[in-house]
Structure formats: C-alpha cells, structure tokens
Design an enzyme around this catalytic site. Structure first.
Site, PDB file in Angstrom:
ATOM      1  N   ASN A 115       0.873  -1.177   0.000  1.00 48.91           N
ATOM      2  CA  ASN A 115       0.000   0.000   0.000  1.00 48.91           C
ATOM      3  C   ASN A 115       0.916   1.234   0.000  1.00 48.91           C
ATOM      4  O   ASN A 115       1.478   1.576   1.027  1.00 48.91           O
ATOM      5  CB  ASN A 115      -0.887  -0.047   1.253  1.00 48.91           C
ATOM      6  CG  ASN A 115      -1.723   1.201   1.424  1.00 48.91           C
ATOM      7  OD1 ASN A 115      -1.802   2.034   0.521  1.00 48.91           O
ATOM      8  ND2 ASN A 115      -2.355   1.326   2.584  1.00 48.91           N
ATOM      9  N   LYS A 174       0.151   4.233  -0.346  1.00 41.89           N
ATOM     10  CA  LYS A 174      -0.492   5.430   0.231  1.00 41.89           C
ATOM     11  C   LYS A 174      -0.210   6.649  -0.666  1.00 41.89           C
ATOM     12  O   LYS A 174      -0.087   6.497  -1.880  1.00 41.89           O
ATOM     13  CB  LYS A 174      -0.036   5.632   1.677  1.00 41.89           C
ATOM     14  CG  LYS A 174      -0.230   4.361   2.507  1.00 41.89           C
ATOM     15  CD  LYS A 174      -0.086   4.576   3.979  1.00 41.89           C
ATOM     16  CE  LYS A 174      -0.264   3.238   4.684  1.00 41.89           C
ATOM     17  NZ  LYS A 174      -0.270   3.354   6.130  1.00 41.89           N
ATOM     18  N   HIS A 202      -9.675   1.182   4.896  1.00 44.10           N
ATOM     19  CA  HIS A 202      -8.400   1.375   5.598  1.00 44.10           C
ATOM     20  C   HIS A 202      -8.623   2.344   6.757  1.00 44.10           C
ATOM     21  O   HIS A 202      -9.422   3.274   6.647  1.00 44.10           O
ATOM     22  CB  HIS A 202      -7.350   1.919   4.626  1.00 44.10           C
ATOM     23  CG  HIS A 202      -5.979   1.915   5.210  1.00 44.10           C
ATOM     24  ND1 HIS A 202      -5.556   2.879   6.099  1.00 44.10           N
ATOM     25  CD2 HIS A 202      -4.946   1.040   5.090  1.00 44.10           C
ATOM     26  CE1 HIS A 202      -4.319   2.600   6.476  1.00 44.10           C
ATOM     27  NE2 HIS A 202      -3.925   1.490   5.880  1.00 44.10           N
ATOM     28  N   GLU A 262      -7.007   4.755   7.767  1.00 44.58           N
ATOM     29  CA  GLU A 262      -6.784   6.173   7.427  1.00 44.58           C
ATOM     30  C   GLU A 262      -8.003   6.757   6.729  1.00 44.58           C
ATOM     31  O   GLU A 262      -8.310   7.940   6.881  1.00 44.58           O
ATOM     32  CB  GLU A 262      -5.502   6.302   6.572  1.00 44.58           C
ATOM     33  CG  GLU A 262      -4.268   6.093   7.445  1.00 44.58           C
ATOM     34  CD  GLU A 262      -3.058   5.500   6.744  1.00 44.58           C
ATOM     35  OE1 GLU A 262      -3.011   5.491   5.504  1.00 44.58           O
ATOM     36  OE2 GLU A 262      -2.157   5.030   7.464  1.00 44.58           O
ATOM     37  N   GLU A 307      -5.611  -4.861  10.696  1.00 39.93           N
ATOM     38  CA  GLU A 307      -4.575  -3.848  10.905  1.00 39.93           C
ATOM     39  C   GLU A 307      -4.878  -3.075  12.188  1.00 39.93           C
ATOM     40  O   GLU A 307      -5.712  -2.153  12.169  1.00 39.93           O
ATOM     41  CB  GLU A 307      -4.553  -2.855   9.736  1.00 39.93           C
ATOM     42  CG  GLU A 307      -4.237  -3.483   8.403  1.00 39.93           C
ATOM     43  CD  GLU A 307      -3.686  -2.454   7.423  1.00 39.93           C
ATOM     44  OE1 GLU A 307      -2.578  -2.660   6.938  1.00 39.93           O
ATOM     45  OE2 GLU A 307      -4.353  -1.438   7.177  1.00 39.93           O
ATOM     46  N   GLY A 323       2.195   2.415  10.678  1.00 42.79           N
ATOM     47  CA  GLY A 323       3.135   3.516  10.473  1.00 42.79           C
ATOM     48  C   GLY A 323       3.847   3.971  11.736  1.00 42.79           C
ATOM     49  O   GLY A 323       4.497   5.004  11.748  1.00 42.79           O
ATOM     50  N   SER A 350       3.151  -1.939  10.407  1.00 38.85           N
ATOM     51  CA  SER A 350       4.599  -1.979  10.641  1.00 38.85           C
ATOM     52  C   SER A 350       5.233  -3.336  10.328  1.00 38.85           C
ATOM     53  O   SER A 350       6.141  -3.781  11.029  1.00 38.85           O
ATOM     54  CB  SER A 350       4.927  -1.541  12.070  1.00 38.85           C
ATOM     55  OG  SER A 350       4.543  -0.186  12.267  1.00 38.85           O
TER      56      SER A 350
HETATM   57  P1  PGA Z   1       2.661   0.394   7.636  1.00 43.15           P
HETATM   58  O1  PGA Z   1       1.205   0.560   6.956  1.00 43.15           O
HETATM   59  O2  PGA Z   1       3.241  -0.887   7.121  1.00 43.15           O
HETATM   60  O3  PGA Z   1       3.426   1.594   7.190  1.00 43.15           O
HETATM   61  O4  PGA Z   1       2.432   0.350   9.108  1.00 43.15           O
HETATM   62  C1  PGA Z   1       0.354  -0.528   6.801  1.00 43.15           C
HETATM   63  C2  PGA Z   1      -0.965  -0.093   6.208  1.00 43.15           C
HETATM   64  O5  PGA Z   1      -1.451   0.978   6.585  1.00 43.15           O
HETATM   65  O6  PGA Z   1      -1.558  -0.770   5.357  1.00 43.15           O
END
Ligand code: PGA
Length: 255
Positions: A11, A13, A103, A105, A173, A179, A217
C-alpha cells in the site's frame, strides 16, 4: 500460514511521483521475474496499490508480470457528482484487479463507517474487483479490552453479501501499529486472526478459504514470525513497500 495462497500487498499510500512510482513497480516486477526464472513458479500473489495518478502507467509497467495492481479506495457509486472520488469501474478500467476499502486512514480521515465500507466493497465486487476489507482496533479500544469485539463488529458491518474467498480478502490492521513501528505481538496477531476466522464462519460460507492479511509496521525483521502463524495469509505492507528490497524480503518469508 495455512493452505491458502499467500498475498503480499504493498500500500503505497500518498507516496510516489511518476518517475519513482514507475521505477518501484518495475523493480517489484523484476524481482518476481528473476525469482521465477531461477526457481520456477512463485507460490505467492503480489500486489501493489499505487496512488490513483499512477495507476494507468503502473498497469503498463506491470504488463506481462505476475504482479497485480490495486486501488487504495473507491466510491460506492459508479459515477456522479462526487468531486475527487474514483469509482470501482474506473479502477477496473485503469487495470486494477483489487481495491483496498475501509483502511483506518480512510475511516479516520474521511469518517468512513462500516456501512460505507460495505457499500464500497459491494461496488468493487460488482466491477469484478477483489475487495481488501480492512478492520482493526485503536490503542484505546485495545486498552479497554474491546479489541476483539470491535474487530468482530467491523467485520460483520463491513462485509457485503456474496463475499467469497475469490472476491474478498480481509486485512487485520491494529490502528496503533500502522506507520508507528509498533508491531502487535505474535500472540496478539494470532488471537485476532483466529477471531476473524471464527467471525467469518458466521458471515461467509467461504470462511476457510478467505485470506486474512496482517498489516501494521510489517518489516523484513518481523515478517517471518507473523507469516508463519496459522491464520495469517500474507501482509498489507505500507512503509516497507516503498523499498523494493524490503518489500521483496517480506514476500520471501512466505515462500
Ligand atoms: P505500515 O502501513 O506498514 O506503514 O504500518 C500498513 C498499512 O497501513 O496498510
């Protein structure tokens, strides 16, 4: 990792201008091709989810490769007066086979509810896209001991009728692990994935075959321990998907 074919999804982003995005897509495809030339078929699905601006060109870059492409979100409707949005059919038209919906976010930044996520996943299915439906609790919810209840209710609320292992992938998640560099412990992940699997038995006849990805992460250093868990069928990788060597090292833990 059970009998299910693993999926490692990147992803990206809101990262990537044209030059770096196309180079990253080409590098991922190059890794997969090199592996297959040297060692035979890759028993793993690979997916990249670039920003919408790069979809069409990434699709050309990936032509002939086993790496698939997905969108990061779609609108629930096929078209209309929705400034800034992208529909599932537009993603399909640009060469996507998958789309991430729900997601955290999106749930936070755009106040997306389970109902909305469900409608988006249904729109994806109607366009023959596989929906990667994300669920996960916040730190506060976990601290209150509500993590599994939240995940269970997001699952029931976000999966549309007709979700099968073909058209749907679940991504667990934990919001606090995204992140942040804080990865959930293998025990927490094992518990959550087992809970998702049980939750799926109540809403889909395909619960055994449906893939459940872990995200939050995931890095080369922690991937192996996560990917070997019984109900972890791959990863949804954010930050580490922007570095081809890291993304590939994570993928290799599934081989
Ligand atoms: P990350 O993001 O690996 O940077 O923690 C994962 C995600 O949001 O899908």
């Amino acid at each position: 990792m059970g009998e299910r074919r693993p999926l490692i999804a990147g992803n990206w982003k809101m990262h990537g201008l044209r030059q770096e995005g196309l180079a990253l897509a080409a590098a991922v495809a190059g890794k997969a091709d090199a592996y297959q030339s040297a060692r035979g078929p890759l028993h793993l699905d690979l997916l990249v989810c670039p920003p919408a601006t790069l979809l069409r060109e990434v699709s050309k870059t990936l032509a002939g490769s086993i790496v698939s492409m997905g969108g990061q979100d779609c609108h629930a409707l096929e078209n209309g007066a929705h400034t800034g949005d992208v529909s599932a059919s537009m993603l399909k038209d640009a060469g996507c086979s998958h789309v991430i919906v729900g997601h955290s976010e999106r749930r936070t930044d755009h106040r997306e509810t389970d109902d909305k996520v469900k409608a988006k996943a249904a729109a994806a299915h109607a366009c023959d896209l596989t929906a990667i439906i994300c669920v996960g609790e916040t730190r506060e919810e976990r601290d209150r001991g509500e993590a599994m209840a939240i995940v269970g209710s997001q699952l029931v609320g976000s999966l549309p009728d007709g979700a099968t292992a073909e058209n749907t992938v679940i991504a667990y998640e934990p919001v606090w692990a995204i992140g942040t560099g804080l990865v959930a412990t293998v025990e927490d992940v094992a518990e959550a994935h087992a809970e998702v699997r049980v939750g799926l038995t109540k809403i889909s006849s395909d619960s055994d075959a449906m893939r459940i990805l872990y995200g939050g992460s995931v890095k080369p250093g922690n991937a192996a321990g996560l990917m070997e868990l019984e109900d972890v069928d791959g990863g949804l990788v954010g930050g580490a998907s922007l570095e081809v060597d890291d993304f590939w090292a994570i993928a290799e833990t599934c081989l």
